[in-house]
Write a protein that holds these residues in place. Structure first.
Motif, PDB file in Angstrom:
ATOM      1  N   ALA A 164       0.918  -1.073   0.076  1.00 44.99           N
ATOM      2  CA  ALA A 164      -0.105  -0.055  -0.129  1.00 44.99           C
ATOM      3  C   ALA A 164       0.726   1.264   0.057  1.00 44.99           C
ATOM      4  O   ALA A 164       0.560   2.120  -0.551  1.00 44.99           O
ATOM      5  CB  ALA A 164      -0.902  -0.063   1.183  1.00 44.99           C
ATOM      6  N   ASP A 165       1.939   0.936   0.861  1.00 42.22           N
ATOM      7  CA  ASP A 165       2.894   2.518   0.726  1.00 42.22           C
ATOM      8  C   ASP A 165       3.666   2.544  -0.698  1.00 42.22           C
ATOM      9  O   ASP A 165       4.263   3.988  -0.549  1.00 42.22           O
ATOM     10  CB  ASP A 165       3.620   2.377   2.060  1.00 42.22           C
ATOM     11  CG  ASP A 165       4.534   1.210   2.029  1.00 42.22           C
ATOM     12  OD1 ASP A 165       5.578   1.071   2.569  1.00 42.22           O
ATOM     13  OD2 ASP A 165       4.534   0.130   1.168  1.00 42.22           O
ATOM     14  N   LYS A 166       3.609   1.689  -1.419  1.00 42.35           N
ATOM     15  CA  LYS A 166       4.211   1.975  -2.777  1.00 42.35           C
ATOM     16  C   LYS A 166       3.319   2.215  -3.628  1.00 42.35           C
ATOM     17  O   LYS A 166       3.794   2.452  -5.036  1.00 42.35           O
ATOM     18  CB  LYS A 166       5.069   0.608  -3.062  1.00 42.35           C
ATOM     19  CG  LYS A 166       6.388   0.307  -2.146  1.00 42.35           C
ATOM     20  CD  LYS A 166       7.440   1.223  -2.069  1.00 42.35           C
ATOM     21  CE  LYS A 166       8.600   0.659  -1.307  1.00 42.35           C
ATOM     22  NZ  LYS A 166       9.733   1.832  -0.990  1.00 42.35           N
ATOM     23  N   SER A 167       2.163   2.138  -3.694  1.00 40.62           N
ATOM     24  CA  SER A 167       1.351   2.120  -4.630  1.00 40.62           C
ATOM     25  C   SER A 167       1.342   3.722  -5.189  1.00 40.62           C
ATOM     26  O   SER A 167       1.220   3.767  -6.520  1.00 40.62           O
ATOM     27  CB  SER A 167      -0.404   2.040  -4.319  1.00 40.62           C
ATOM     28  OG  SER A 167      -1.259   2.195  -5.148  1.00 40.62           O
ATOM     29  N   ALA A 168       1.400   4.702  -4.597  1.00 46.13           N
ATOM     30  CA  ALA A 168       1.390   5.981  -5.127  1.00 46.13           C
ATOM     31  C   ALA A 168       2.603   6.151  -6.179  1.00 46.13           C
ATOM     32  O   ALA A 168       2.553   6.961  -7.041  1.00 46.13           O
ATOM     33  CB  ALA A 168       1.277   7.116  -3.792  1.00 46.13           C
ATOM     34  N   THR A 172       2.710   7.040  -9.904  1.00 43.22           N
ATOM     35  CA  THR A 172       3.231   8.495 -10.494  1.00 43.22           C
ATOM     36  C   THR A 172       4.288   7.853 -11.640  1.00 43.22           C
ATOM     37  O   THR A 172       4.600   8.622 -12.558  1.00 43.22           O
ATOM     38  CB  THR A 172       4.135   9.010  -9.116  1.00 43.22           C
ATOM     39  OG1 THR A 172       3.158   9.748  -8.339  1.00 43.22           O
ATOM     40  CG2 THR A 172       4.924  10.382  -9.811  1.00 43.22           C
ATOM     41  N   ALA A 173       5.099   7.096 -11.358  1.00 42.34           N
ATOM     42  CA  ALA A 173       6.163   6.487 -12.241  1.00 42.34           C
ATOM     43  C   ALA A 173       5.239   6.216 -13.605  1.00 42.34           C
ATOM     44  O   ALA A 173       6.076   6.308 -14.332  1.00 42.34           O
ATOM     45  CB  ALA A 173       6.994   5.334 -11.645  1.00 42.34           C
ATOM     46  N   LEU A 175       2.597   7.118 -14.898  1.00 40.97           N
ATOM     47  CA  LEU A 175       2.060   8.341 -15.423  1.00 40.97           C
ATOM     48  C   LEU A 175       3.254   9.390 -16.208  1.00 40.97           C
ATOM     49  O   LEU A 175       3.069   9.911 -17.145  1.00 40.97           O
ATOM     50  CB  LEU A 175       1.304   9.272 -14.476  1.00 40.97           C
ATOM     51  CG  LEU A 175      -0.032   8.747 -14.180  1.00 40.97           C
ATOM     52  CD1 LEU A 175      -0.772   9.750 -12.948  1.00 40.97           C
ATOM     53  CD2 LEU A 175      -1.062   8.567 -15.327  1.00 40.97           C
ATOM     54  N   GLU A 176       4.513   9.076 -15.756  1.00 45.52           N
ATOM     55  CA  GLU A 176       5.728   9.693 -16.216  1.00 45.52           C
ATOM     56  C   GLU A 176       6.316   8.875 -17.131  1.00 45.52           C
ATOM     57  O   GLU A 176       7.205   9.352 -18.109  1.00 45.52           O
ATOM     58  CB  GLU A 176       6.537   9.976 -14.998  1.00 45.52           C
ATOM     59  CG  GLU A 176       6.149  10.744 -13.851  1.00 45.52           C
ATOM     60  CD  GLU A 176       7.232  11.028 -12.827  1.00 45.52           C
ATOM     61  OE1 GLU A 176       7.062  11.993 -12.026  1.00 45.52           O
ATOM     62  OE2 GLU A 176       7.930  10.306 -12.830  1.00 45.52           O
ATOM     63  N   GLY A 177       5.716   7.890 -17.472  1.00 51.97           N
ATOM     64  CA  GLY A 177       6.233   6.927 -18.820  1.00 51.97           C
ATOM     65  C   GLY A 177       6.894   5.957 -18.494  1.00 51.97           C
ATOM     66  O   GLY A 177       7.174   4.975 -19.397  1.00 51.97           O
ATOM     67  N   ARG A 178       6.920   5.299 -17.362  1.00 51.71           N
ATOM     68  CA  ARG A 178       7.638   4.078 -16.902  1.00 51.71           C
ATOM     69  C   ARG A 178       6.826   3.037 -17.338  1.00 51.71           C
ATOM     70  O   ARG A 178       5.621   2.775 -17.054  1.00 51.71           O
ATOM     71  CB  ARG A 178       7.871   3.873 -15.295  1.00 51.71           C
ATOM     72  CG  ARG A 178       8.932   2.867 -14.899  1.00 51.71           C
ATOM     73  CD  ARG A 178      10.087   3.247 -15.200  1.00 51.71           C
ATOM     74  NE  ARG A 178      11.143   2.250 -14.451  1.00 51.71           N
ATOM     75  CZ  ARG A 178      12.554   2.131 -15.198  1.00 51.71           C
ATOM     76  NH1 ARG A 178      13.006   2.629 -16.311  1.00 51.71           N
ATOM     77  NH2 ARG A 178      13.218   1.237 -14.508  1.00 51.71           N
ATOM     78  N   SER A 179       7.351   2.074 -17.943  1.00 49.15           N
ATOM     79  CA  SER A 179       6.664   0.801 -18.451  1.00 49.15           C
ATOM     80  C   SER A 179       5.994  -0.197 -17.335  1.00 49.15           C
ATOM     81  O   SER A 179       6.838  -0.173 -16.340  1.00 49.15           O
ATOM     82  CB  SER A 179       7.175  -0.108 -19.495  1.00 49.15           C
ATOM     83  OG  SER A 179       8.367  -0.765 -18.954  1.00 49.15           O
ATOM     84  N   ILE A 180       5.118  -1.005 -17.742  1.00 46.62           N
ATOM     85  CA  ILE A 180       4.750  -1.824 -16.505  1.00 46.62           C
ATOM     86  C   ILE A 180       5.702  -2.897 -16.514  1.00 46.62           C
ATOM     87  O   ILE A 180       5.926  -3.174 -15.262  1.00 46.62           O
ATOM     88  CB  ILE A 180       3.382  -2.676 -17.487  1.00 46.62           C
ATOM     89  CG1 ILE A 180       2.195  -1.563 -17.118  1.00 46.62           C
ATOM     90  CG2 ILE A 180       2.944  -3.883 -16.373  1.00 46.62           C
ATOM     91  CD1 ILE A 180       0.917  -2.103 -17.665  1.00 46.62           C
ATOM     92  N   ALA A 181       6.374  -3.366 -17.474  1.00 46.49           N
ATOM     93  CA  ALA A 181       7.461  -4.305 -17.294  1.00 46.49           C
ATOM     94  C   ALA A 181       8.590  -3.708 -16.452  1.00 46.49           C
ATOM     95  O   ALA A 181       9.024  -4.513 -15.534  1.00 46.49           O
ATOM     96  CB  ALA A 181       7.980  -4.734 -18.574  1.00 46.49           C
ATOM     97  N   ALA A 182       8.926  -2.493 -16.610  1.00 47.11           N
ATOM     98  CA  ALA A 182      10.283  -2.089 -15.861  1.00 47.11           C
ATOM     99  C   ALA A 182       9.662  -1.860 -14.362  1.00 47.11           C
ATOM    100  O   ALA A 182      10.408  -1.989 -13.451  1.00 47.11           O
ATOM    101  CB  ALA A 182      10.349  -0.767 -16.488  1.00 47.11           C
ATOM    102  N   LEU A 183       8.459  -1.282 -14.060  1.00 49.34           N
ATOM    103  CA  LEU A 183       7.823  -1.062 -12.842  1.00 49.34           C
ATOM    104  C   LEU A 183       7.875  -2.568 -12.112  1.00 49.34           C
ATOM    105  O   LEU A 183       8.064  -2.495 -10.854  1.00 49.34           O
ATOM    106  CB  LEU A 183       6.610  -0.692 -12.716  1.00 49.34           C
ATOM    107  CG  LEU A 183       6.550   0.985 -13.052  1.00 49.34           C
ATOM    108  CD1 LEU A 183       4.940   1.369 -13.483  1.00 49.34           C
ATOM    109  CD2 LEU A 183       7.203   1.799 -11.968  1.00 49.34           C
TER     110      LEU A 183
END
Length: 234
Positions: A164-168, A172-173, A175-183
């Motif tokens: 939960a504390d990492k969800s925000a 944010t990442a 929306l800034e363009g970080r891909s799902i695979a990279a996240l």
């Protein structure tokens, strides 16, 4: 006239080695290189990507934009047509050095109306649709393979969900363009866990919404043109 080279990879585990080979073989003189940070999502509209925006800010009429393959720059028909409109507006040429688009003059316009030639537009739409079909078929084959493995009793372990504390931070990442695979790699979870965390931000899977979290080009600000400066070395 400047030769502006644009490079991008979809994940931070990929390299630009193949792009470098194609572009080196093209013999581009004095290239000015703009390379996106690894993992910049292909869903993010090209006109919103930091390095492509920097390229447009740097460019002057008569410059040439070089890419190894069209899909390093765009994803979907909407992206292609938006980029071509901007290149035409700024009087920039486009050179694609490999792939289906490499033999086409995508900047060709009608001499009287100034609009993109209908034959060019048709080919762009057809080839873009073929690329989307290929990606959809690949996803279907992956799904069928997973079902076949489960039928044989092989089930992959499920990675944990996003805390939960990492969800925000994840949202944010994204929306800034970080891909799902990279996240997913960043946080040690599955791609499904990332998709769950950003579910309400995901675009509908239609051609009109291929632009991703940032939307289409209609809302993009026009970038102020200041004195030309070399981009930071990447």
């Amino acid at each position: 006239m400047a030769n502006l080279v644009y490079k991008r990879v979809s994940t931070d585990q990929q390299s630009t080695a193949r792009q470098n080979l194609v572009l080196d073989e093209a013999g581009i003189e004095d290239p000015v290189v703009f390379e996106e940070d690894p993992g910049t999502s292909s869903r993010l509209h090209p006109l919103q990507r930091p390095k492509f925006r920097a390229l447009l800010d740097y460019a002057r009429p008569g410059d040439i934009v070089h890419i190894s393959e069209m899909f390093r720059l765009v994803r979907g028909t909407g992206h292609i047509l938006d980029v071509l409109d901007v290149l035409h507006r700024d009087r920039l040429a486009l050179r694609i050095h490999d792939g289906a688009f490499s033999a086409m003059d995508l900047t060709a316009r009608h001499p009287r109306t100034g609009e993109l030639l209908s034959t060019v537009k048709f080919m762009v739409q057809t080839l873009a649709a073929a690329g989307e079909l290929q990606r959809d078929l690949q996803r279907e084959l992956t799904y069928d393979g997973l079902r076949a493995a489960e039928a044989k009793g092989s089930k992959g372990g499920r990675r944990p969900s996003i805390a939960a504390d990492k969800s925000a931070d994840v949202r944010t990442a994204y929306l800034e363009g970080r891909s799902i695979a990279a996240l997913a790699r960043d946080h040690g979870v599955s791609r499904g866990a990332i998709r769950t965390a950003v579910a309400d931000l995901l675009p509908d899977r239609t051609a009109a919404d291929e632009d991703g979290p940032g939307g289409g080009a209609a809302g993009h600000p026009r970038y102020a043109r200041q004195g030309r400066r070399l981009p930071p070395h990447h």
